[in-house]
Design a protein around this motif. Structure first.
Motif, PDB file in Angstrom:
ATOM      1  N   SER A   1     -19.400 -41.292   2.992  1.00  0.00           N
ATOM      2  CA  SER A   1     -18.649 -42.370   3.867  1.00  0.00           C
ATOM      3  C   SER A   1     -17.017 -42.092   3.983  1.00  0.00           C
ATOM      4  O   SER A   1     -16.248 -42.116   2.956  1.00  0.00           O
ATOM      5  CB  SER A   1     -18.875 -43.821   3.340  1.00  0.00           C
ATOM      6  OG  SER A   1     -20.329 -43.928   2.976  1.00  0.00           O
TER       7      SER A   1
ATOM      8  N   GLY B   1     -28.081 -42.023   6.256  1.00  0.00           N
ATOM      9  CA  GLY B   1     -26.920 -42.466   6.622  1.00  0.00           C
ATOM     10  C   GLY B   1     -26.756 -42.721   8.154  1.00  0.00           C
ATOM     11  O   GLY B   1     -27.450 -42.479   9.113  1.00  0.00           O
ATOM     12  N   SER B   2     -25.591 -43.020   8.792  1.00  0.00           N
ATOM     13  CA  SER B   2     -25.161 -43.394   9.967  1.00  0.00           C
ATOM     14  C   SER B   2     -23.924 -42.740  10.232  1.00  0.00           C
ATOM     15  O   SER B   2     -22.959 -42.642   9.550  1.00  0.00           O
ATOM     16  CB  SER B   2     -25.306 -44.797  10.317  1.00  0.00           C
ATOM     17  OG  SER B   2     -24.290 -45.382   9.628  1.00  0.00           O
ATOM     18  N   ILE B   3     -23.601 -42.367  11.543  1.00  0.00           N
ATOM     19  CA  ILE B   3     -22.256 -42.146  12.320  1.00  0.00           C
ATOM     20  C   ILE B   3     -22.172 -43.105  13.367  1.00  0.00           C
ATOM     21  O   ILE B   3     -23.032 -42.922  14.435  1.00  0.00           O
ATOM     22  CB  ILE B   3     -21.960 -40.613  12.503  1.00  0.00           C
ATOM     23  CG1 ILE B   3     -22.505 -39.970  11.347  1.00  0.00           C
ATOM     24  CG2 ILE B   3     -20.685 -40.363  13.021  1.00  0.00           C
ATOM     25  CD1 ILE B   3     -22.526 -38.350  11.707  1.00  0.00           C
TER      26      ILE B   3
ATOM     27  N   ASP C   1     -24.077 -38.307   0.673  1.00  0.00           N
ATOM     28  CA  ASP C   1     -23.537 -39.487   0.500  1.00  0.00           C
ATOM     29  C   ASP C   1     -22.256 -39.615   0.756  1.00  0.00           C
ATOM     30  O   ASP C   1     -21.491 -40.216  -0.186  1.00  0.00           O
ATOM     31  CB  ASP C   1     -24.055 -40.130  -0.735  1.00  0.00           C
ATOM     32  CG  ASP C   1     -23.821 -41.788  -0.962  1.00  0.00           C
ATOM     33  OD1 ASP C   1     -23.804 -42.336   0.049  1.00  0.00           O
ATOM     34  OD2 ASP C   1     -23.731 -42.132  -2.032  1.00  0.00           O
TER      35      ASP C   1
ATOM     36  N   THR D   1     -14.078 -43.206   7.270  1.00  0.00           N
ATOM     37  CA  THR D   1     -13.585 -43.896   8.326  1.00  0.00           C
ATOM     38  C   THR D   1     -12.384 -43.338   9.090  1.00  0.00           C
ATOM     39  O   THR D   1     -11.309 -43.101   8.304  1.00  0.00           O
ATOM     40  CB  THR D   1     -13.391 -45.383   8.202  1.00  0.00           C
ATOM     41  OG1 THR D   1     -14.483 -45.943   7.513  1.00  0.00           O
ATOM     42  CG2 THR D   1     -13.202 -46.195   9.259  1.00  0.00           C
TER      43      THR D   1
ATOM     44  N   GLU E   1     -17.061 -44.199  12.095  1.00  0.00           N
ATOM     45  CA  GLU E   1     -17.304 -44.610  10.666  1.00  0.00           C
ATOM     46  C   GLU E   1     -18.561 -43.727  10.327  1.00  0.00           C
ATOM     47  O   GLU E   1     -19.671 -43.952  10.956  1.00  0.00           O
ATOM     48  CB  GLU E   1     -17.693 -46.145  10.811  1.00  0.00           C
ATOM     49  CG  GLU E   1     -16.621 -46.932  10.765  1.00  0.00           C
ATOM     50  CD  GLU E   1     -16.935 -48.507  10.726  1.00  0.00           C
ATOM     51  OE1 GLU E   1     -16.959 -48.978   9.767  1.00  0.00           O
ATOM     52  OE2 GLU E   1     -17.254 -48.746  11.889  1.00  0.00           O
ATOM     53  N   VAL E   2     -18.326 -42.980   9.251  1.00  0.00           N
ATOM     54  CA  VAL E   2     -19.663 -42.416   8.676  1.00  0.00           C
ATOM     55  C   VAL E   2     -19.710 -43.128   7.546  1.00  0.00           C
ATOM     56  O   VAL E   2     -19.287 -43.399   6.648  1.00  0.00           O
ATOM     57  CB  VAL E   2     -18.984 -40.903   8.326  1.00  0.00           C
ATOM     58  CG1 VAL E   2     -20.157 -40.208   7.697  1.00  0.00           C
ATOM     59  CG2 VAL E   2     -18.318 -40.225   9.540  1.00  0.00           C
ATOM     60  N   ARG E   3     -21.376 -43.404   7.305  1.00  0.00           N
ATOM     61  CA  ARG E   3     -21.641 -44.226   6.306  1.00  0.00           C
ATOM     62  C   ARG E   3     -22.768 -43.507   5.666  1.00  0.00           C
ATOM     63  O   ARG E   3     -24.045 -43.383   6.255  1.00  0.00           O
ATOM     64  CB  ARG E   3     -22.204 -45.629   6.698  1.00  0.00           C
ATOM     65  CG  ARG E   3     -21.104 -46.598   7.268  1.00  0.00           C
ATOM     66  CD  ARG E   3     -20.175 -47.098   6.155  1.00  0.00           C
ATOM     67  NE  ARG E   3     -18.876 -47.626   6.486  1.00  0.00           N
ATOM     68  CZ  ARG E   3     -17.800 -47.063   6.582  1.00  0.00           C
ATOM     69  NH1 ARG E   3     -17.555 -45.699   6.340  1.00  0.00           N
ATOM     70  NH2 ARG E   3     -16.827 -47.647   6.936  1.00  0.00           N
ATOM     71  N   HIS E   4     -22.700 -43.328   4.221  1.00  0.00           N
ATOM     72  CA  HIS E   4     -23.960 -42.858   3.402  1.00  0.00           C
ATOM     73  C   HIS E   4     -24.447 -41.516   4.084  1.00  0.00           C
ATOM     74  O   HIS E   4     -25.641 -41.527   3.860  1.00  0.00           O
ATOM     75  CB  HIS E   4     -24.725 -44.025   3.057  1.00  0.00           C
ATOM     76  CG  HIS E   4     -24.082 -44.883   2.536  1.00  0.00           C
ATOM     77  ND1 HIS E   4     -23.269 -44.952   1.274  1.00  0.00           N
ATOM     78  CD2 HIS E   4     -23.789 -46.305   2.779  1.00  0.00           C
ATOM     79  CE1 HIS E   4     -22.597 -46.295   0.835  1.00  0.00           C
ATOM     80  NE2 HIS E   4     -23.110 -47.045   1.817  1.00  0.00           N
ATOM     81  N   LEU E   5     -23.630 -40.529   4.772  1.00  0.00           N
ATOM     82  CA  LEU E   5     -24.329 -39.714   5.462  1.00  0.00           C
ATOM     83  C   LEU E   5     -24.914 -38.538   4.339  1.00  0.00           C
ATOM     84  O   LEU E   5     -24.267 -38.221   3.417  1.00  0.00           O
ATOM     85  CB  LEU E   5     -23.135 -38.926   6.230  1.00  0.00           C
ATOM     86  CG  LEU E   5     -23.981 -37.855   7.289  1.00  0.00           C
ATOM     87  CD1 LEU E   5     -24.776 -38.541   8.423  1.00  0.00           C
ATOM     88  CD2 LEU E   5     -22.728 -36.863   7.742  1.00  0.00           C
ATOM     89  N   LYS E   6     -26.032 -38.219   4.759  1.00  0.00           N
ATOM     90  CA  LYS E   6     -26.676 -37.067   3.847  1.00  0.00           C
ATOM     91  C   LYS E   6     -27.288 -36.153   4.954  1.00  0.00           C
ATOM     92  O   LYS E   6     -27.943 -36.350   5.862  1.00  0.00           O
ATOM     93  CB  LYS E   6     -27.863 -37.723   3.064  1.00  0.00           C
ATOM     94  CG  LYS E   6     -27.515 -38.376   1.836  1.00  0.00           C
ATOM     95  CD  LYS E   6     -28.907 -39.014   1.226  1.00  0.00           C
ATOM     96  CE  LYS E   6     -28.293 -39.762   0.180  1.00  0.00           C
ATOM     97  NZ  LYS E   6     -29.128 -39.712  -1.247  1.00  0.00           N
TER      98      LYS E   6
END
Lengths: 283, 629
Positions: free
Chosen positions: B373, B412-414, B371, B375, B351-356
């Protein structure tokens, strides 16, 4: 999403400008044959084609099929092993010296890799200026600038003044390819051999480039050889298509016919292998 | 202000230039500073430095400072003349031989080889012995004869590589003459080598002259740094502690050599327009204010993203900085991203969320991933589409943790959902909560990362030719992976496993001992896929895996990948610029443009009804170019 392009190609009965008869090219390999001899590899095997004014002819093949070698033979960049090239009906053999330079005044070639085909140390003004001086004879610096700007506008690079003093690394791939076209047009040629002009470019830029090629063939009455590995764009942009396989032309004909009703097994396999989302809708 | 453009930025080069200029000025104007003649002997014998004799005197009462500055003329003169002569010869021999090839090259190369193996100093000594006069020019000439060969060999190799470059072919196709191609296309590109060859032959010549004079083979009637050392040595200056006699010339030779070597660092900066214009442009931006800044950054970003001003690109890149400067009104906002619900059976695995991800530049920060996101579910094939500069590679590099400086994850997060190991064996309950462990990929240490890569997530790169090691066999490359991740596995089993994997990708297991160059492009890509599969990872990232392949081979490799996915059930992130290919093979599709996700959803829905103008324009231009969409 179907692609009903209304014949973008033109009549397809223009005057024959450049003709190739039974071209053969052997390259020496590193393998030994006998004591002093070498084995030869036949890259182009008995290829004949005609390029007509105001018409695009597509030469389609996968890597190693010999399609680029045909282009280089037609440009006289490499000598023929056998066969004949006729310009306006007269045989020419001009791989060097003044005869070759005169030949390049009529037949120009552009290369595949826009990132490698411009000298990184020369500004656009130099690259175009040299081409103009070679083929236009001595001219003043103002003349050269004037004509360079006209060339840049012809390939739709604007504002032209901005591009004149750029180095290749300051240009995108598409812009570089346009500079290559401008350089070829500096000779005011009758024939343009375009070796994979779009294969290294992004999809959205490819269309602009092919449209430009199509426009040039119309406005400049150019006979264009479009060398590509892509059957789709060959159909969309050329009147006649030749398919090469292992150095031989295995199929030729009007582009629509070659794509819609391929006669040769190899063409059929190529068409079947092309990515096709419709397959999923059907299956 | 104009002058500042020519000043080098590097401190080393500045130091080198200062040293060189100092010695040149010393040689030219130094003799004006002294009233003594270098040869005239005086009454003050072997005096240390004083107000009357700045560097003291020799045993015969000669002024050392006068000798030193007059000697600089000879030493530098010999160095310069010999450097120029030797470089002219090596350029002619190297460039002409390298470009024209054939018999002339063979002969020139034999000549070069002979001069390379002849020991330089003895030949020099023999030749000087027969010189009718030992003036500066004739000594320089002899030094040049013995020193050109090494540089010529380097230039020949460089020319041979340059003549195969496409721009040389293009210049030929334009109708450029051979002389022009050699001197205007090839030579400028070899200039860094020529210039550094020149610097080193000057150093070499100064040393050679010093060596000859020190041995007493130079002209003993003129003074050079070498002859000063010769006389100091023969008068046993060292024993008398007359350091002022031998230290200045020795030190000068060493410092001059170091200075010229330092200048060599700066040659690239002057000959490479990429480095040169980058500097002047950055300076122009600073000095000319905001308007110039906007123009030049627009140019830079257009070049960086592969975007283009005319034609269809103008419509597509509606939020490009160059267009906002120009035509498009400032109020025109980019179209919002089109995200659809996914309907995929598997559980989420990545899950990639709001990655910058940002690339900080000199003038502006480039948001390579902005930004995003997405999955990835178990067993899903996620297609990632985008053109060069869209950020798709940056995104996959963030997931595989292969980002390099200066790229920075700024938000963001992975998350990776690891399933319990031993997945294939034993009756599992089909992935209950207890078996899944959520891992923050961005927080993994180097050690944990090593286990995660390949065991859990494998990568197939675009060009297998580069990803495979050319000097080891296919089997050894399987071994490399297995030895790290399965250290207890015996060699016999490792080979058996390699054979099995090769068979799975449709390659004869006997080829396990083959080297990459013995395989075709398609086979190499299959081997890369087999190596990726060997640890049975849950996710495989495929970065343009078929772009370098021919159509027919691409189809075979794709079919193979799909069959293997059915067998193993891994999830795939598939990157390519070929949208029609993605539409055919993917479960879901993410379209990226300039770092942003513009459209994301089930592939069939995106295909049937593209919602974002960029996706629509992409599909339309594909159709116009005759692709089957």
């Amino acid at each position: 999403m179907s692609s009903d392009v209304t014949d973008p190609v033109g009549p397809g009965n223009g005057r024959v400008v450049l003709e190739a008869r039974n071209l053969v090219k052997d390259f020496r390999t590193n393998k030994r044959a006998g004591v002093f001899g070498r084995e030869y590899f036949r890259a182009v095997d008995d290829v004949s084609l005609e390029l007509r004014a105001g018409q695009v002819t597509a030469l389609v093949g996968q890597s190693g099929s010999g399609k680029s070698t045909v282009g280089r033979l037609l440009a006289q960049l490499v000598p023929l092993t056998s066969g004949e090239i006729l310009l306006n009906g007269a045989p020419v053999a001009a791989t060097r010296g003044r005869a070759f330079i005169r030949y390049t005044g009529t037949v120009q070639m552009t290369l595949q890799d826009p990132f490698a085909s411009l000298n990184p140390l020369h500004r656009v003004s130099y690259t175009l200026g040299r081409a103009l001086r070679i083929h236009g004879g001595p001219m003043s610096a103002d003349d050269v600038t004037e004509r360079s700007l006209a060339l840049l506008r012809k390939v739709e690079l604007g504002p032209a003044e901005l591009y004149l003093h750029r180095f290749p690394h300051e240009l995108s791939g598409g812009e570089r390819q346009r500079i290559s076209f401008a350089r070829a047009l500096a000779a005011e040629p009758k024939v343009l051999l375009a070796d994979e002009p779009v294969s290294m470019l992004d999809v959205t830029i490819r269309k602009g480039m092919l449209d430009l090629l199509d426009q040039l063939r119309r406005t400049e009455e150019l006979a264009v050889l479009y060398i590509t590995h892509d059957l789709g764009s060959a159909r969309a942009y050329s009147a006649e298509t030749l398919v090469m396989y292992h150095g031989k032309v295995v199929e030729r004909g009007p582009s629509d016919q070659v794509i819609h009703d391929p006669a040769h097994e190899y063409t059929r396999r190529l068409l079947a292998a092309a990515p096709n989302p419709r397959r999923r809708l059907a299956g | 202000m104009r002058l500042s453009r020519f000043l080098p930025t590097s401190g080393k080069v500045r130091a080198g230039l200062i040293i060189a200029v100092f010695f040149v000025l010393l040689a030219v104007f130094g003799p004006l500073l002294t009233s003594y003649s270098p040869q005239a002997s005086g009454t003050d014998l072997l005096q240390p430095p004083s107000g009357t004799h700045w560097l003291g005197t020799t045993q015969t009462g000669q002024d050392v400072f006068a000798q030193f500055v007059y000697g600089a003329r000879i030493s530098l003169g010999v160095g310069l003349v010999a450097g120029i002569l030797s470089q002219i010869v090596s350029v002619l021999v190297g460039v002409i031989g390298g470009y024209f090839r054939g018999l002339s090259d063979d002969l020139l190369y034999i000549l070069t080889a002979v001069f390379l193996v002849v020991p330089g100093m003895p030949l020099l000594i023999v030749l000087t012995g027969y010189l009718p006069s030992r003036g500066m020019v004739s000594v320089a000439f002899v030094i040049a004869i013995t020193s050109w060969a090494g540089s010529a060999r380097v230039l020949r190799a460089q020319t041979m590589s340059l003549r195969r470059r496409e721009f040389v072919e293009a210049a030929r196709a334009t109708g450029e003459s051979r002389t022009r191609i050699v001197f205007s296309e090839i030579m400028p590109n070899a200039l860094p080598l020529i210039a550094s060859g020149f610097l080193f032959s000057v150093i070499g010549a100064v040393l050679a002259e010093a060596g000859l004079s020190f041995l007493g083979l130079g002209s003993l009637t003129t003074t050079s740094w070498g002859s000063m050392l010769y006389f100091a040595q023969s008068a046993q200056a060292f024993l008398y502690g007359a350091w002022w006699w031998f230290v200045p010339p020795g030190l000068a030779i060493a410092v001059l050599g170091a200075g010229l070597a330092l200048i060599n660092f700066g040659i690239d900066e002057y000959s490479n327009p990429r480095l040169r214009t980058g500097r002047s442009r950055a300076r122009a931006v600073r000095s000319r204010g905001p308007h110039a800044a906007a123009l030049s950054t627009a140019g830079a970003s257009a070049a960086a993203s592969g975007a283009e001003t005319p034609g269809v690109a103008t419509i597509l890149h509606d939020d490009a900085p160059d267009e906002t400067v120009g035509s498009v009104p400032a109020g025109a906002a980019p179209a919002p991203p089109q995200i659809r619900e996914l309907d995929v059976p598997g559980k989420p695995i990545i899950e990639v969320r709001h990655l910058k991800v940002d690339y900080p530049g000199a003038d502006q920060v480039v948001h390579a991933v902005d930004d995003v996101s997405i999955t990835l579910h178990r067993g899903e094939l996620l297609g990632l589409a985008g053109e060069s500069g869209s950020g798709k590679s940056t995104l996959t590099n963030a997931i595989t943790r292969l980002l390099r400086n200066p790229a920075q994850v700024t938000g963001g997060s992975i998350t990776y959902h690891r399933s319990a190991r031993g997945r294939p064996s034993g009756p599992t309950t089909g992935g209950s909560e207890a078996e899944v462990e959520a891992i923050d990929l961005l927080g993994l240490s180097t050690e944990e990362l090593r286990a995660y890569r390949w065991d859990e997530l494998a990568i197939v790169f675009q060009s297998a030719m580069n990803a495979l090691n050319a000097v080891t066999s296919v089997g050894a490359q399987f071994d490399d992976v297995l030895r790290v991740h399965r250290p207890t596995m015996p060699a016999r089993e490792r080979e058996a496993l390699a054979r099995t994997m090769l068979e799975k990708v449709g390659i004869d297991p006997g080829r396990v001992s083959a080297y990459p160059h013995e395989l075709s492009g398609g086979m190499k890509q299959r081997v890369a896929i087999a190596i990726a599969l060997v640890l049975e990872p849950d996710v495989i990232v495929m970065d343009e895996p078929t772009t370098a392949l021919d159509l027919l081979i691409q189809r075979e490799v794709l079919d193979q990948v799909m069959a293997l996915r059915d067998e193993y059930g891994f999830a795939i992130i598939f990157t390519t610029h070929d949208l029609s290919l993605l539409l055919e093979v993917s479960d879901s599709i993410a379209v990226m443009q300039r770092g942003r996700l513009v459209e994301y959803g089930p592939a069939l829905e995106v295909y049937a009804e593209p919602r974002h103008p960029y996706t629509r324009a992409l599909l339309a231009s594909l159709a116009d170019m005759g692709a089957l969409v």
